[in-house]
Design an enzyme around this catalytic site. Structure first.
Site, PDB file in Angstrom:
ATOM      1  CE  LYS A  40      -3.520   0.304   3.012  1.00  0.00           C
ATOM      2  NZ  LYS A  40      -4.004   0.546   4.392  1.00  0.00           N
ATOM      3  N   GLY A  57     -25.548   0.275   4.760  1.00  0.00           N
ATOM      4  CA  GLY A  57     -24.453  -0.687   4.754  1.00  0.00           C
ATOM      5  C   GLY A  57     -23.175   0.066   5.038  1.00  0.00           C
ATOM      6  CB  CYS A  75     -19.161   3.522   9.746  1.00  0.00           C
ATOM      7  SG  CYS A  75     -17.581   3.900   8.974  1.00  0.00           S
TER       8      CYS A  75
END
Ligand code: UGA
Length: 436
Positions: free
Chosen positions: A38, A262, A265
């Protein structure tokens, strides 16, 4: 405005957006992550996820030398007065919060903490986590540092705007925190020109959960009204408009009815708060209902399709939208996943289209569905279209001609995004969630 050198520990969604926005405000930011792939991608300007405007912002800030990325924690904190923890806090199977990344980050950081350093907990964490971080750091030999709890309220898909134009910044302090720490925290955020709410760290930790479950509660509330609308013959969109006109509710209330919430969180935070409350001896009954109503919405959507078509077995259903909301490719806990599972179980053939989330979907759904990037091609031979995510592109489709490519002209609009009368005028058998 005074500028600081800041470190972000955990370059995920919140970490990367926060880091880039702090850099935009003039601070110098070093983003750290243990994920080498990443970080090396980010060093080359490659974003780990899709978020409107983020790539341009990150590249711009890197170019100005106000933002850089590293996997070396010592290097990341060397120049910093303030270190933000934005590591992931996933759900365990039982719904409780898995704090392993927070613990690990605190253990890794302990040896590099200098006197006067401010460690800011920004991840959504159970009440008492600031204290946990303090203990781990002290056990690792760190001394004379401050722990601050500073939950983040930004929203995916509008992340930069919701950070820069936040409604408020919440900062929670431990007792006896020196005034120097408050001055620095206020100065870090002064460029936003938004109200800063100071509180203790326990309240700050709970505020984040309270905000998310309150908003999720609004969604389950309006979805319950939508259910009733269908029985009564009322229109939930007109009801939501009237509710929002009440200044005690407000125009930005989460009153969009549909297949429910959805994302990373809301579902996770509701489960977590149920667990946290239980641990404290309180049964937070309200949350059970919010969660149940939300789960039901997906089943209702599939049931409505079944009713429309007589049966789902052997029917070709095309779903418009996969991501948990528009303008993101994120499919974590997306309603589409439950809907697809239920449709496949009922024996339907499912084709899916989405402007951004198809690569993400392939990793989860494999060959169980057919992926078609162009909506106009995805509807060929369909018995019904189900709208799952309200991408604005779908409003502009040539609906009057698409109908000719379908086997039968059924549309179920799970996000109430299209105009029922216009769709009917094109010849569609259009249904929505709680509309006349
Ligand atoms: C949410 C909160 O809105 C942020 O304030 C918070 O910082 C964030 O969680 C977090 O804890 O990190 P987010 O999950 O990015 O943000 O997305 P929202 O825009 O809140 O939408 C969540 C879900 O609710 C989506 O599936 C959306 O489709 C659904 N929703 C939203 C509705 O069904 N109806 C509405 O009226 C609003």
């Amino acid at each position: 405005m005074k500028h600081y050198t800041l470190t972000i520990v955990g370059t995920g969604y919140i970490g990367l957006v926060t880091g880039a926005c702090f850099a935009l405000m003039g601070h110098t930011v070093v983003c750290h992550d243990v994920d080498r792939a990443k970080i090396s991608g980010l060093q080359k300007g490659k974003m780990p996820f899709y978020e409107p405007g983020l790539r341009t912002l990150v590249r711009g800030m890197v170019g100005k030398r106000r933002l850089r990325f590293t996997t070396d924690l010592e290097d990341a904190v060397q120049q910093s007065q303030v270190v933000f923890f934005t590591v992931g806090t996933p759900s365990r199977k039982d719904g409780s919060v898995d704090l392993r990344y927070v613990r690990q980050a605190a253990q890794d950081l302990a040896g590099y903490v200098r006197p006067g350093m401010i460690i800011v907990s920004k991840s959504t964490v159970p009440v008492g986590t600031s204290l946990l971080i303090r203990r781990i750091l002290e056990r690792g030999g760190a001394k004379k540092f401050a722990i601050v709890s500073n939950p983040e309220f930004l929203r995916e898909a509008v992340a930069i705007d919701s950070f820069i134009h936040a409604d408020r910044v919440v900062i929670g302090y431990e007792e006896h925190t020196p005034s120097r720490v408050r001055r620095i925290m206020n100065a870090v955020y002064s460029g936003l020109h938004v109200p800063i709410i100071e509180t203790n760290n326990r309240s700050a930790e709970l505020i984040k959960y309270a905000a998310n479950v309150y908003l999720a509660g609004q969604i389950s509330f309006i979805n319950s009204i939508a259910r009733l609308c269908e029985e009564i013959g009322a229109d939930v969109e007109e009801i939501a408009t009237a509710l929002k006109a009440d200044r005690r509710i407000g125009p930005r209330a989460f009153l969009q009815a549909g297949i429910g919430y959805g994302g990373l969180c809301f579902p996770k935070d509701i489960r977590a708060l149920i667990k946290i409350s239980k641990k404290m001896g309180y049964h937070f009954k309200y949350l059970d209902v919010v969660e149940e109503v939300n789960k039901d919405q997906r089943k209702i959507f599939v049931e409505k399709l079944r009713r429309m078509l007589g049966t789902l077995k052997g029917k070709h259903i095309t779903l418009f939208g996969l991501s948990f909301k528009p303008n993101t490719d994120d499919m974590r806990e997306a309603p589409s996943l439950d809907i697809i599972r239920l449709l496949l179980k009922a024996g339907a053939h499912v084709a899916v289209t989405d402007p951004k989330a198809i690569p993400y979907a392939r990793r989860i759904l494999g060959k169980s569905v057919t992926y078609i990037s162009q909506p106009a091609r995805a509807v060929v031979g369909a018995d019904a279209i189900g709208i799952v995510t309200e991408w604005s592109d779908y409003r502009r489709l040539p609906w009057s001609t698409l109908i000719k490519k379908m086997k039968s002209p059924h549309i179920l609009d799970g996000r109430n995004m299209l105009n029922p009368r216009t769709m009917a005028s094109y010849g569609y058998l259009y249904e929505a969630m709680g509309r006349k």
